[in-house]
Design a protein around this motif. Structure first.
Motif, short mmCIF file in Angstrom:
data_model
loop_
_atom_site.label_atom_id
_atom_site.label_comp_id
_atom_site.label_asym_id
_atom_site.label_seq_id
_atom_site.Cartn_x
_atom_site.Cartn_y
_atom_site.Cartn_z
N MET A 201 -2.93 3.05 2.67
CA MET A 201 -1.58 3.59 2.51
C MET A 201 -0.56 2.49 2.19
SD MET A 201 -1.10 6.69 5.20
CE MET A 201 -1.71 5.73 6.58
N GLY A 202 0.22 2.76 1.18
CA GLY A 202 1.21 1.77 0.77
C GLY A 202 0.62 0.67 -0.10
N TYR A 203 -0.71 0.62 -0.20
CA TYR A 203 -1.35 -0.39 -1.04
C TYR A 203 -1.94 0.19 -2.31
CZ TYR A 203 -0.52 -4.32 1.95
OH TYR A 203 0.11 -5.32 2.63
N ALA B 29 6.39 0.25 -3.50
CA ALA B 29 6.83 0.75 -2.18
C ALA B 29 6.97 2.27 -2.21
CB ALA B 29 8.14 0.09 -1.79
N LEU B 30 6.46 2.92 -1.19
CA LEU B 30 6.55 4.38 -1.12
C LEU B 30 7.98 4.79 -0.79
CD1 LEU B 30 3.34 5.14 1.01
CD2 LEU B 30 3.59 5.21 -1.48
N GLU B 31 8.34 5.93 -1.33
CA GLU B 31 9.67 6.46 -1.00
C GLU B 31 9.52 7.62 -0.04
OE1 GLU B 31 12.08 7.27 -4.43
OE2 GLU B 31 11.46 5.37 -5.36
N LEU B 32 9.75 7.31 1.21
CA LEU B 32 9.60 8.33 2.25
C LEU B 32 10.78 8.27 3.19
CD1 LEU B 32 5.87 7.64 3.24
CD2 LEU B 32 6.72 9.68 2.06
N ASP B 33 11.11 9.37 3.78
CA ASP B 33 12.12 9.35 4.85
C ASP B 33 11.56 8.57 6.04
OD1 ASP B 33 13.69 10.97 3.30
OD2 ASP B 33 13.02 12.83 4.26
N GLY B 34 12.46 8.08 6.86
CA GLY B 34 12.04 7.37 8.07
C GLY B 34 12.06 5.87 7.87
N GLY C 186 7.73 6.25 8.54
CA GLY C 186 8.36 5.88 7.28
C GLY C 186 7.38 5.09 6.42
N ALA C 187 7.84 4.69 5.25
CA ALA C 187 6.97 4.00 4.30
C ALA C 187 6.47 2.68 4.88
CB ALA C 187 7.74 3.74 3.00
N GLU C 188 7.36 1.93 5.46
CA GLU C 188 6.99 0.64 6.04
C GLU C 188 5.94 0.81 7.13
OE1 GLU C 188 7.55 -2.81 5.83
OE2 GLU C 188 7.82 -1.84 3.87
N GLY C 189 6.16 1.80 7.95
CA GLY C 189 5.25 2.03 9.07
C GLY C 189 3.86 2.41 8.59
N LEU C 190 3.78 3.25 7.57
CA LEU C 190 2.47 3.67 7.10
C LEU C 190 1.72 2.50 6.46
CD1 LEU C 190 3.14 7.23 5.65
CD2 LEU C 190 2.20 6.60 7.88
N LYS C 191 2.47 1.65 5.79
CA LYS C 191 1.85 0.46 5.20
C LYS C 191 1.28 -0.41 6.33
CE LYS C 191 2.83 -3.05 1.74
NZ LYS C 191 3.88 -3.83 1.07
N ARG C 192 2.07 -0.57 7.36
CA ARG C 192 1.62 -1.36 8.49
C ARG C 192 0.37 -0.74 9.14
NH1 ARG C 192 3.70 -5.67 11.76
NH2 ARG C 192 2.44 -5.64 13.65
N VAL C 193 0.32 0.58 9.16
CA VAL C 193 -0.86 1.27 9.68
C VAL C 193 -2.11 0.79 8.96
CG1 VAL C 193 -2.03 3.52 9.63
CG2 VAL C 193 0.30 3.34 10.57
N SER C 194 -2.06 0.84 7.63
CA SER C 194 -3.25 0.45 6.87
C SER C 194 -3.56 -1.03 7.05
CB SER C 194 -3.06 0.79 5.40
OG SER C 194 -3.11 2.19 5.23
N GLU C 195 -2.53 -1.84 7.07
CA GLU C 195 -2.75 -3.28 7.26
C GLU C 195 -3.49 -3.56 8.56
OE1 GLU C 195 1.30 -4.73 4.90
OE2 GLU C 195 1.12 -5.07 7.07
N ASP C 196 -2.98 -3.00 9.63
CA ASP C 196 -3.61 -3.31 10.92
C ASP C 196 -4.96 -2.62 11.07
OD1 ASP C 196 -1.48 -4.91 11.38
OD2 ASP C 196 -0.84 -3.98 13.25
N ILE D 285 2.64 9.68 -0.98
CA ILE D 285 1.66 8.74 -0.42
C ILE D 285 0.44 8.62 -1.30
CG2 ILE D 285 0.06 8.44 1.53
CD1 ILE D 285 2.32 9.81 3.27
N SER D 286 0.07 9.72 -1.96
CA SER D 286 -1.20 9.75 -2.69
C SER D 286 -1.03 9.59 -4.20
CB SER D 286 -1.91 11.07 -2.41
OG SER D 286 -1.10 12.15 -2.84
N GLY D 287 0.20 9.70 -4.68
CA GLY D 287 0.40 9.59 -6.12
C GLY D 287 0.02 10.84 -6.88
#
Ligand SMILES: Cc1ncc(COP(=O)(O)O)c(C=O)c1O
Ligand SMILES: Cc1ncc(COP(=O)(O)O)c(C=O)c1O
Lengths: 446, 484, 446, 484
Positions: free
Chosen positions: B249-251, A38-43, B340-350, B122-124
């Motif tokens: 993203m996130g994957y 899991a990424l660690e980001l604000d938001g 946020g992290a969750e949102g960006l992951k969802r971006v890539s998923e969708d 995000i990119s490592g």
């Protein structure tokens, strides 16, 4: 989620259509060991929270009541109210590069208008659609000149050119078979004789600027003659606002004209996005980098606009392209066209005159301060170098801290022996009152 | 529509300047005669109303994401959130001069610092520069960093850059600008780099490879581990073209895949508007190896103070006059914080879900994906069967315009015949996708029923099909006042 | 000149066409003795000067870092970023009333969507396109009720209705044969029994509000029954944000629903422009004031939208019209439709819940302060009355001056015997931190 | 286009609210059951992107001044300067609560104070109220002031308001709302109030007259002096409908013409946008006689401090919840400052010039002005000759739409047959006017050559001619979710 649309049910249905069970299956091709944790980001932040956060962040910036005498490549100019309204029409700003001409006539025609105006201002035949900024445009011009003057690898660089631009040239030049030869300034202007003496058969181009970094304007007609004798190209980087008063680069004999058109739209935005421009003579057009729009007709013979000469570009020519540029600063070409249309021919002339007038007034007011003098008396546009009786950095620092006046750019960092000198910029946005206050404050601080 | 220059009329006044409150000094008075412009430039002369109408009406002859579906492959034409624009317009950043003393620019520096951190997460990667103005500029930067690295390590022989034939044109063009020779690698029948060819091309002169992963075919490189290992064995580096980051993203993180350096396209993955061709922003992130060479200035934070650091002895130098397209960075940070992290992951998923859904349904209605694999966030159709019937990808594309849909990317990547590269993005609703599929199905029927509908398309746009050939044979680059 | 186009030459040519010599001749019909001498006005100012002038003027306002607990008819709510972008599309905001339906489908459809949503929210059949504001909408409803219940001239007015609205009713009512009968509040809510006892055969309508001025919500089903027994109409003025939680006025038996939809768009703009709304039952539609949009078809049978039932309106019916309203608040109807679409069904429900939650939290936090209590315990929405141990005006004044907290509206000016009471409003925009600070500051000041 | 409600899909989320940072309290928990809404309202459920597209595309089906010529008579559809919008949006006035303590609202009060002063100077009156929300609201206000005046002076018999038959419908409607009986006055053959009829109608019950000057015919009232004198002799007052003020600024002031009270339409004369039907603003200015009755609060200035004065004992009371459409006032003040006295005079000059130019040229191409006089800022065509050939004013108007021109006002004033009321405004260029004239000439030719082009117009708008009759016979007022 923030900007996606699907409900859970929809996602399930769609996965079913594809023949998968769960979302993760879509990413099966990623080897397990490469999977991200899991990424660690604000938001995520709601819009309200984002607004609060950026209000807080913006508090860390100057509060805009500062009076600003800083230029050096980025300028504070008047922006007509209609400008952003037009540029922010979403048909423009949410579009991609106009690959589908029939659905992009708005953008294509605007850029064609931009090209026409830039040619008119610079006295040239062709303009491209834009470059990243003033510095990269100058570098692109240098290597374009090398393509025009084949097999030549020497580029003569006038040290009156903005040192920030010259630093950028140095970054890129090191990668190619290309030699930058610097010629020092002479009393704040280009040393034409020294450049002439430096010219040789290897020289592809001479790079000068007008007005130069010190604000000085100069007629390069004579230099152009000499450069052309050597079959090299004269590249001139100009502040386009000055072209409301200054003889055109075309008339002076320039072969490629570049510059920074930020002054034509103005938000200084901490350095970007700005817009580099480039115009040239028709004979060189096939060596030019970047996109170019041309008039054409549709099947009914109606006028329309398309991108043209794309065989110069990377998406067709790949490693043989004239440049790697793809996304440029398109929206800012539109902005320039709108800006110039709004202030119009007479406004444009008046603008240059106002800048000259304000600078003239400021020179007088500031040099009345005991111990303060003009470094050089050469004809100048809206910038000039002021010599203080002591270390300029210190004075300018105190001026800002104590008087909220950002008095200019101390030149110590950029030129040797200029420790007491400061580059002052005065535009139509500086009121007489601000200038008088500047002079008074300087008097108190020195 | 007439040009604004054709609408001009001598003597009309536009928007007025601030009042001149000091004595007027004309150029004629201030300068020697030979410096003074001889004729006023022939700029438009119009009242404000007419300028506003002109550009309003021009905008109505343009198509943007705000109007409809824009599945332009490789370009990630997602929705551009309005909050991005609001923050950019309203928070006073516009008035900030780039050479302002740092203590008066803490807000701007904080934006840059935090964006860099977020992109690295995000990119490592370890560090990033935000200076490049676009993707191609990022590529050039990244390749210059590789060059600086090899120079520093005395490997000046390394003068070859490997580039797959599926790569975007900017990849080879950028590498050439950085002084490399290009060796092009073919693709195999699964869309991967042909591993035999890769092995064959590998030698000590190779400085690195430029990969897009997922590739421009929308496919993940299946041999990435071998490619990374064998290059690294020779101290050659891997460049990641981040145009397709929206897929993973996130994957997966390029830094974890074995890449050494990458660029982002903030104007793709991070929702900043494309502006009809820019401005974009192409930050470059690097791992440890390349950190010492990053462009100056870097943005640093110490003792509660942000500052620009020019003291980077091995830096390749600055890339732009100032620090890059700041206002674009600002928007990207807003976007990242909104998601946020969750949102960006969802971006890539969708994004990937939508692409696979559309690919599957288009297959069902008679279109042929170029590779028989599940795709990532985009896929490429091979329309050569349609072209044989007389409907080239160009014709299908122009016909799409009639339905209010922006066509996909045409004829790229070059290795697919009659390529049509479709990237729906994650912000599209099911209805939008289904409508596109239906329209594509209808167009496919029209190929048999009424081919003219395609070859003469578009029918209901402001102009009919435009003549590109004429434009390149007899180009007209500018309007010349008085020519009418 | 500022926004005109003609050059002197053009003016001369045009005068010639008309057959006149000079501009003044155009005004020959104005008798000499009525001719104006030169006006004395500030200006003309350039855009830059205007910006400076208004920046100076705006400095005289609150600096927006105040935390705001003031409601009383104007509310601070969240505005989505996309909202103004859409509303400021110039095709919308520079259009006139959609008299030419074919060129106005954008506006007409948007208002139709607005009408549909307002009906859905209030539980009614018909909505008009908008009224000036909440107070005038209530007055229009009162006289509409008189048209519905013919020959009746008594309007019963609940004193729980915003006193600012009641003052407006009084202004207009004095001109017509119309009697306003006020029924006092009872412990902060509507005294249903007292109203019932006031009903008679002359009563055209009973006017109540929900939530009322004190924030209290109430079920008026029983009252509706009684009102209908007398064949009078129940008019309910509602805060539409509350309708995310509150039983619909329709279900309660209201006949006309009005209110202020400002909370659906939010800039408080020192009181306007806001948007009054009105919905009613289908049987009353021909008595309704204002514009109404209907679905229809075009010649090809395609759906389209037009203004309808215009025979009610002044431009057709003149002195027999249902109202004199012409220009209404059209752009704000669009704004409401866009707003409700952006936050959506679940957002709307959550909005009401957030307001209830914040108010609940604030009640608890503020009444922890020694000597501070809730005036009434009735169920309430996002406002409530707080009783302080001393004169509320003084406390609130100090709170603002010393702590930058605008703590609410002291009620002394509006109701007798409420000298120590203050009306506090808490919305989703008040953070917990703000509420806690308010409580702490109150503690210090009392 | 589908309705936004038809595009909705259960479960989709729009823009998120601020995070809830206190314990959640549901209505169910907080309130008795009978107070709680039983079903969620069926509002749209869509992602932000889809809402943005919907309303962007709807806007593209609308026509505003920013697109082209809009000579809608009586409405003064001039260019709406963008600086007005900028100041309204950016100076922080939006965040100002109307009940804010006065010392925190000095800026807003200054705006109101200065606007009132400027309007008084322009109109020749003593004081003004800015409260009325639109022209009609201003009329009602003005007439209530007259009523208050007569009441105060014990003239309760005065219950008749004279209104010319050329008056706008709001005039009689407003007077009725203020409790007056209307006596309609006919017009004479020069477009003036029929002076015989006027004299005949005059008696002690007459409270006043509502005049538009120039009238809705675009003509100045030639008997204004007699009208004013004979009314004033009976202590009856003159109301000036300021809808046509654009014709006379800097040339004549209603206060000097003998009027006692007037309204302005800031959304006409003072360039604030019409918003597709509002918000407008209709300030009312009065002379000495009526000052004591002005609505509360008035805006005053004393000791360097602006304040709202509620202490006006004879005031008719407040007209709106707060102080009127403040943001509209703000724009109007910007406009006045941008123009200054010289600019406003020029506005009226060019407005009148344009109208006369267009009238003259239309006469030349076959149209018939309704009165044989020079006009002021607008004029009315009588198209009955065209109607006889089958081309009603409606048809000509719909045909104009095909040329991208907004039609003029149709069928008003009622006293002109087949009326077409044309108000070009001062912000139109010569080319725009000439183009309109050419199009009108062409349409006139089409009446003979191809009448169907008119009767079936418009041809290239998003919809064909719409069925008004059906809409009033079987009106549909709302979409009912689930109806599809
Ligand atoms: C795969 C790929 N690489 C690189 C680029 C170049 O990016 P930019 O246009 O931002 O320079 C693009 C953009 O079109 C791309 O699609
Ligand atoms: C002559 C005249 N009077 C009054 C009005 C009413 O003004 P408003 O629409 O602002 O209420 C109008 C507007 O159409 C008008 O033209």
């Amino acid at each position: 989620m923030t900007y996606t649309s699907h409900t859970d049910a929809e996602r399930r249905e769609m996965l079913e259509t594809i023949g998968l069970e769960k979302i993760e299956d879509l990413f099966a091709d990623i080897p397990k060991k490469m999977r991200a944790s899991a990424l660690e980001l604000d938001g995520p932040l709601s819009e309200t929270e984002v607004r609060r956060e950026f209000a807080r962040i913006a508090d860390g910036n100057c509060d805009m009541t500062c009076s600003l005498f800083l230029g050096a490549g980025s300028y504070h100019h008047f922006i007509p109210a209609a400008l952003s309204h037009l540029v922010m029409r979403s048909e423009f700003y949410t579009a991609y590069t106009p690959y589908q001409a029939e659905a992009s006539q708005g953008m294509l025609q605007s850029i064609y208008e931009y090209q026409s105006m830039m040619c008119e201002l610079t006295g040239m035949d062709v303009s491209n659609a834009s470059m990243y900024d003033g510095a990269t445009a100058l570098y692109e011009a240098a290597i374009m000149a090398m393509r025009c003057a084949r097999k030549r690898t020497r580029i003569i660089v006038d040290e009156c050119i903005n040192p920030l631009y010259r630093n950028v040239l140095a970054t890129y030049a090191g990668n190619l078979d290309l030699e930058l030869v610097h010629v020092p300034a002479k009393d704040g202007h280009t040393d034409v004789e020294a450049i002439a003496a430096t010219l040789d058969d290897k020289t592809a181009a001479v790079l000068v600027s007008n007005p130069n970094f010190f604000g000085v304007v100069q007629d390069f007609s004579e230099l152009a003659g000499k450069v052309h004798e050597y079959k090299a190209l004269l590249v001139m980087s100009v502040n386009p606002v000055a072209l409301g008063a200054l003889k055109t680069p075309g008339e002076m004999g320039a072969d490629i004209v570049t510059g920074e058109a930020q002054p034509f739209r103005s938000p200084m935005f901490f350095g970007g996005p700005y817009i580099g421009f480039m115009t040239t003579r028709e004979k060189y057009v096939r060596k030019m980098p970047g996109r170019i729009i041309s008039e054409t007709v549709d099947e009914d013979g109606e006028r329309g606009f398309v991108m043209t000469l794309q065989t110069r570009e990377q998406h067709i020519r790949r490693e043989k392209a004239t440049s790697n540029i793809c996304t440029n600063q398109g929206l800012l070409s539109l902005t320039v066209a709108v800006y110039l249309s709004l202030i119009g021919r007479d406004g444009f002339t008046a603008l240059a005159e106002q800048n000259i007038s304000k600078a003239a007034y400021a020179k007088k007011a500031l040099t009345k301060v005991e111990g303060v003098s003009l470094k050089w008396k050469s004809p100048a546009f809206n910038e000039f170098v002021l010599s203080l009786p002591q270390d300029a950095e210190k004075v300018i620092e105190n001026l800002t801290a104590e008087e909220k006046i950002v008095g200019g750019l101390p030149l110590k960092r950029y030129y040797e022996g200029m420790d007491n000198d400061v580059l002052v910029c005065v535009t139509e946005m500086n009121t007489r009152e601000q200038i008088d206050e500047y002079a008074a404050a300087l008097g108190r601080l020195i | 529509m007439k040009l604004i220059l054709e609408k001009s009329k001598p003597g009309r006044k536009g928007v007025g300047l601030p009042k001149l409150d000091v004595p007027r000094v004309s150029a004629k008075k201030a300068w020697p005669k030979e410096l003074v412009r001889s004729h006023q430039p022939k700029l438009p002369q119009l009242a404000e109303n007419d300028v506003v109408r002109h550009y309003t009406n021009l905008s109505r002859r343009n198509y943007g994401v705000d109007q409809g579906f824009y599945p332009l492959g490789s370009c990630t034409m997602k929705y551009n959130p309005k909050i991005n624009e609001e923050i950019a317009a309203n928070c006073g950043f516009g008035a900030l001069h780039p050479l302002m003393p740092e203590y008066l620019a803490q807000g701007a520096l904080e934006v840059m610092f935090r964006l860099e951190k977020a992109l690295c997460e995000i990119s490592g990667f370890k560090h990033a520069t935000l200076q490049p103005a676009a993707g191609a500029h990022g590529e050039l930067t990244g390749i210059m960093l590789i060059k600086a690295y090899h120079r520093y390590h005395g490997k000046t022989n390394k003068n070859v850059m490997l580039v797959p034939d599926s790569a975007h044109g900017t990849n080879p063009a950028s590498a050439v600008l950085a002084g490399y020779k290009i060796v092009e690698l073919p693709s195999d029948d699964r869309g991967n780099v042909d591993i035999q060819a890769f092995r064959g091309a590998l030698n000590d002169d190779v400085a690195g490879i430029m990969l897009t992963n997922p590739s421009t075919l929308g496919l993940l490189e299946e041999n990435i581990t071998e490619i990374a290992n064998s290059l690294h064995e020779r101290d050659a580096l891997l460049y990641y073209d981040g145009a397709n980051l929206n897929a993973v993203m996130g994957y997966a993180r390029p830094g974890d895949m074995g890449f050494d350096v990458m660029h982002f396209n903030l104007h793709k993955t991070f929702s900043t508007p494309h502006g009809g061709g820019g401005p974009g922003s192409g930050p470059v992130a690097v791992n440890e190896k390349l950190v010492p060479f990053l462009p100056v200035p870097t943005v640093e934070h110490r003792d509660d103070h942000y500052f620009l650091n020019y003291d980077v002895p091995m830096s390749i130098g600055p890339l732009m006059t100032y620090y890059g397209n700041f206002a674009v960075m600002l928007r990207a940070l807003v976007y990242i914080l909104r998601n946020g992290a969750e949102g960006l992951k969802r971006v890539s998923e969708d994004a990937v879900l939508n692409a696979n859904y559309v690919m599957q349904r288009l297959k069902e209605v008679g279109y042929t994906p170029s590779f028989p694999r599940r795709c990532m966030h985009e896929f490429v159709l091979n329309n050569s069967d349609k072209a044989k019937k007389g409907a080239r990808t160009l014709d299908i594309s122009k016909r799409l315009l009639d339905f209010g849909i922006h066509p996909a990317t045409m004829y790229f990547p070059l290795i697919v015949k009659e390529a049509m590269m479709i990237e729906p993005t994650e912000t599209e609703s099911r209805e939008t996708l289904d409508n596109f599929i239906e329209v594509m199905a209808q167009i496919n029927r029209e190929i048999d029923d009424n081919l003219d509908l395609l070859t003469q398309a578009p029918h209901n746009l402001p102009v009919k099909r435009l003549d590109d050939v004429r434009a390149s044979r007899e180009p007209v680059f500018r309007y010349k006042p008085g020519q009418e």
